[in-house]
Design a protein around this motif. Structure first.
Motif, short mmCIF file in Angstrom:
data_model
loop_
_atom_site.label_atom_id
_atom_site.label_comp_id
_atom_site.label_asym_id
_atom_site.label_seq_id
_atom_site.Cartn_x
_atom_site.Cartn_y
_atom_site.Cartn_z
N UNK A 141 0.83 -1.21 0.00
CA UNK A 141 0.00 0.00 0.00
C UNK A 141 0.86 1.26 0.00
N UNK A 142 1.92 1.25 0.80
CA UNK A 142 2.82 2.42 0.84
C UNK A 142 3.49 2.65 -0.50
N UNK A 143 3.98 1.56 -1.11
CA UNK A 143 4.63 1.71 -2.40
C UNK A 143 3.65 2.15 -3.47
N UNK A 144 2.41 1.67 -3.39
CA UNK A 144 1.41 2.09 -4.37
C UNK A 144 1.17 3.60 -4.28
N UNK A 145 1.18 4.13 -3.05
CA UNK A 145 1.02 5.58 -2.89
C UNK A 145 2.19 6.34 -3.48
N UNK A 146 3.41 5.85 -3.22
CA UNK A 146 4.61 6.50 -3.78
C UNK A 146 4.56 6.47 -5.30
N UNK A 147 4.19 5.31 -5.86
CA UNK A 147 4.15 5.17 -7.31
C UNK A 147 3.06 6.04 -7.91
#
Length: 214
Positions: free
Chosen positions: A85-91
């Protein structure tokens, strides 16, 4: 130390010689004007798509491992949804910026401006510094764009020549997305355009910090 074109060009050539960047070779990449942005290597890096692909692959492996041994699920598997979820936000944020860079790169660039490639010792980033051609060798820098270093194994990969001319796509105001075309290639920026006014002591110091020969 002065921060006119002549002094900064001497520093740029010195830094390039130290890093063996006098005549760098850029790797070929897809033309952003003729394809989708996510197929352009520089925009893939800007959008952080490859790290997300790695996280998703790890998710898949975790699911397979959990199905094969449901009684021996390692604790870190339960952290993967949060990491994903965190990486999806960054991406999502990074991909939006990459999409904006692609859109700006497809607009008609302005007239050519002399540029210098200089390496910051404070921020650790390479910078393209632009000058107004009509001001000649005594021109003060008019604007600047940060670039990104490559991976550790090839730190100076895809950086342009130390001295040259670029055509800029986009609106030349501080914080705006501006994309420099150097010949038929793009030097993808790592941040927004910085409009320079050397009467500002902070901006003058930031330019002076770049003028450091190796």
């Amino acid at each position: 130390m002065g921060v006119g074109y002549r002094e900064m060009a001497e520093a740029s050539v010195s830094q390039a010689a130290y890093r063996r960047l006098e005549a760098p070779e850029w790797r070929c990449e897809a033309d952003v004007r003729r394809t989708f942005w996510w197929r352009v290597r520089g925009l893939q890096r800007a959008g952080r798509l490859l790290p997300l692909a790695g996280v998703l692959a790890l998710d898949g492996l975790a699911v397979v491992a959990s199905l094969e041994r449901p009684d021996r699920i390692p604790f870190w598997v339960f952290l993967l949804p949060l990491v994903t979820l965190c990486w999806a936000g960054v991406v999502a944020v990074s991909s939006r910026r990459a999409w904006r860079m692609a859109r700006v790169a497809r607009t008609e660039p302005g007239p050519g401006m002399p540029y210098l490639l200089l390496h910051s010792y404070a921020s650790g980033a390479p910078w393209l510094v632009f000058f107004r051609e009509e001001d000649g060798m005594h021109a003060e820098p008019a604007g600047a764009l940060p670039l990104s270093y490559g991976p550790d194994r090839d730190l100076y990969r895809d950086l342009p020549a130390p001295v040259g001319e670029a055509r800029l796509s986009g609106t030349l105001r501080s914080g705006a997305v501006v994309v420099p075309w150097i010949g038929d290639r793009v030097a993808w920026p790592a941040g927004g355009y910085r409009e320079l006014d050397l009467t500002d002591p902070r901006q003058a110091r930031s330019m002076t910090e770049l003028v450091r020969p190796e």
